[in-house]
Motif scaffolding. Structure first.
Motif, PDB file in Angstrom:
ATOM      1  N   GLY A  57       0.836  -1.199   0.000  1.00 31.81           N
ATOM      2  CA  GLY A  57       0.000   0.000   0.000  1.00 31.81           C
ATOM      3  C   GLY A  57       0.867   1.243   0.000  1.00 31.81           C
ATOM      4  N   PRO A  58       0.293   2.397  -0.314  1.00 31.36           N
ATOM      5  CA  PRO A  58       1.086   3.617  -0.509  1.00 31.36           C
ATOM      6  C   PRO A  58       1.844   4.088   0.722  1.00 31.36           C
ATOM      7  CG  PRO A  58      -1.269   4.107  -0.491  1.00 31.36           C
ATOM      8  CD  PRO A  58      -1.141   2.623  -0.586  1.00 31.36           C
ATOM      9  N   ASP A  59       1.336   3.801   1.936  1.00 33.60           N
ATOM     10  CA  ASP A  59       2.009   4.261   3.143  1.00 33.60           C
ATOM     11  C   ASP A  59       3.111   3.317   3.615  1.00 33.60           C
ATOM     12  OD1 ASP A  59       0.477   6.562   3.332  1.00 33.60           O
ATOM     13  OD2 ASP A  59      -1.059   5.597   4.551  1.00 33.60           O
ATOM     14  N   GLN A  60       3.207   2.148   3.022  1.00 29.66           N
ATOM     15  CA  GLN A  60       4.233   1.191   3.428  1.00 29.66           C
ATOM     16  C   GLN A  60       4.736   0.405   2.221  1.00 29.66           C
ATOM     17  OE1 GLN A  60       2.054  -0.633   6.672  1.00 29.66           O
ATOM     18  NE2 GLN A  60       1.193  -2.181   5.322  1.00 29.66           N
ATOM     19  N   THR A  61       5.108   1.172   1.207  1.00 28.17           N
ATOM     20  CA  THR A  61       5.592   0.563  -0.031  1.00 28.17           C
ATOM     21  C   THR A  61       6.961  -0.068   0.154  1.00 28.17           C
ATOM     22  OG1 THR A  61       4.395   2.259  -1.257  1.00 28.17           O
ATOM     23  CG2 THR A  61       6.050   1.012  -2.474  1.00 28.17           C
ATOM     24  N   VAL A  62       7.822   0.600   0.928  1.00 30.08           N
ATOM     25  CA  VAL A  62       9.204   0.165   1.137  1.00 30.08           C
ATOM     26  C   VAL A  62       9.479   0.147   2.641  1.00 30.08           C
ATOM     27  CG1 VAL A  62      11.632   0.668   0.648  1.00 30.08           C
ATOM     28  CG2 VAL A  62       9.881   1.250  -1.041  1.00 30.08           C
ATOM     29  N   TYR A  63      10.205  -0.871   3.106  1.00 26.25           N
ATOM     30  CA  TYR A  63      10.555  -0.966   4.519  1.00 26.25           C
ATOM     31  C   TYR A  63      12.072  -0.920   4.659  1.00 26.25           C
ATOM     32  CZ  TYR A  63      10.965  -2.963   9.254  1.00 26.25           C
ATOM     33  OH  TYR A  63      11.282  -3.189  10.575  1.00 26.25           O
ATOM     34  N   ALA A  64      12.547  -0.040   5.534  1.00 25.27           N
ATOM     35  CA  ALA A  64      13.984   0.126   5.754  1.00 25.27           C
ATOM     36  C   ALA A  64      14.338  -0.213   7.198  1.00 25.27           C
ATOM     37  CB  ALA A  64      14.409   1.565   5.448  1.00 25.27           C
ATOM     38  N   TYR A  65      15.489  -0.856   7.374  1.00 28.67           N
ATOM     39  CA  TYR A  65      15.978  -1.169   8.720  1.00 28.67           C
ATOM     40  C   TYR A  65      17.468  -0.881   8.782  1.00 28.67           C
ATOM     41  CZ  TYR A  65      15.640  -3.130  13.370  1.00 28.67           C
ATOM     42  OH  TYR A  65      15.629  -3.270  14.745  1.00 28.67           O
ATOM     43  N   ALA A  66      17.908  -0.347   9.917  1.00 30.58           N
ATOM     44  CA  ALA A  66      19.300   0.057  10.076  1.00 30.58           C
ATOM     45  C   ALA A  66      20.194  -1.135  10.396  1.00 30.58           C
ATOM     46  CB  ALA A  66      19.418   1.101  11.187  1.00 30.58           C
ATOM     47  N   GLY A  67      21.311  -1.227   9.696  1.00 32.74           N
ATOM     48  CA  GLY A  67      22.269  -2.290   9.977  1.00 32.74           C
ATOM     49  C   GLY A  67      22.788  -2.234  11.399  1.00 32.74           C
ATOM     50  N   GLU A  68      22.891  -1.037  11.971  1.00 27.16           N
ATOM     51  CA  GLU A  68      23.359  -0.891  13.347  1.00 27.16           C
ATOM     52  C   GLU A  68      22.368  -1.523  14.330  1.00 27.16           C
ATOM     53  OE1 GLU A  68      25.107   2.345  10.840  1.00 27.16           O
ATOM     54  OE2 GLU A  68      23.093   1.496  11.111  1.00 27.16           O
ATOM     55  N   ASP A  69      21.067  -1.378  14.063  1.00 29.61           N
ATOM     56  CA  ASP A  69      20.065  -1.999  14.935  1.00 29.61           C
ATOM     57  C   ASP A  69      20.073  -3.520  14.757  1.00 29.61           C
ATOM     58  OD1 ASP A  69      19.172   0.401  16.094  1.00 29.61           O
ATOM     59  OD2 ASP A  69      17.839   0.782  14.394  1.00 29.61           O
TER      60      ASP A  69
END
Length: 214
Positions: A57-69
């Motif tokens: 959906g438009p509000d969650q098209t791509v998910y990003a996560y930090a390598g540090e986390d």
């Protein structure tokens, strides 16, 4: 702020008892791919999503996560936690994903993205990792990663700079939204000052505040 993209990860079809989809399939298992990947307004080219009612959906098209986390979780669990392990499309380095302001814009490759909201952990996530109490632990850690919408379609690839090109003045971060909607409801009123807040979260906040007043 400029960081970089470590990997772009695409989901493969996984069949398991813990998969939340009625078909018993999940796309949470995302794996790094070589070469550029097209980020479209309606999704990441080549990605597999089983539960489109809950994901995409438009509000969650791509998910990003930090390598540090991810590195923190690797130390916490005493096991490897590689790129894509959180079901993220983009694994980043030197990007404060939890501290990203809702509505801030990222330039990656030829794509322009906008931060929308945090990820909410689910039973599929816990099943994928084989950690029964993961939802509680993930919530307590409060480093949820960020969903983004695609404002300008374009290709991204490992090694691309992640540049924050615009940041709203309200200052409400992904981490604050996550904490407000989980363990720190005293933060809820602050979310109503965020014009870029997705409507689904705004309605949830208004319901909870209304219930408290009642």
């Amino acid at each position: 702020m400029t960081g970089r993209l470590v990997t772009v990860n695409l989901g493969v079809v996984t069949e398991a008892r813990w998969a939340g989809d009625a078909s018993g399939r999940s796309g949470i298992d995302k794996r790094p791919v070589a070469g550029p990947v097209l980020l479209r307004a309606d999704g990441v080219a080549g990605d597999f999503i089983a539960e489109r009612a809950q994901h995409g959906g438009p509000d969650q098209t791509v998910y990003a996560y930090a390598g540090e986390d991810a590195a923190w979780w690797a130390a916490e669990l005493g096991r490897d936690v590689g790129p894509g392990a959180f079901g993220e499309n983009l694994t980043t380095s030197a990007v404060d994903v939890t501290g990203a302001v809702v509505g801030e814009r990222w330039q990656i490759g030829s794509a322009l993205l906008e931060v929308t909201k945090p990820r909410t952990p689910c039973t599929t996530f816990a099943g994928f990792w084989g950690v029964p109490d993961l939802i509680g632990r993930f919530t307590a850690r409060a480093a949820p990663g960020a969903y983004l919408r695609v404002l300008r379609e374009g290709e991204v690839g490992a090694g691309d700079p992640v540049e924050v090109v615009e940041r709203p003045a309200h200052g409400v971060t992904v981490g604050e939204v996550f904490r407000a909607t989980t363990l720190e409801p005293a933060l809820l009123p602050r979310l109503l000052d965020v014009p870029e807040l997705p409507e689904s979260i705004r309605r949830k906040v208004e319901r909870r505040l209304g219930a408290r007043e009642a």
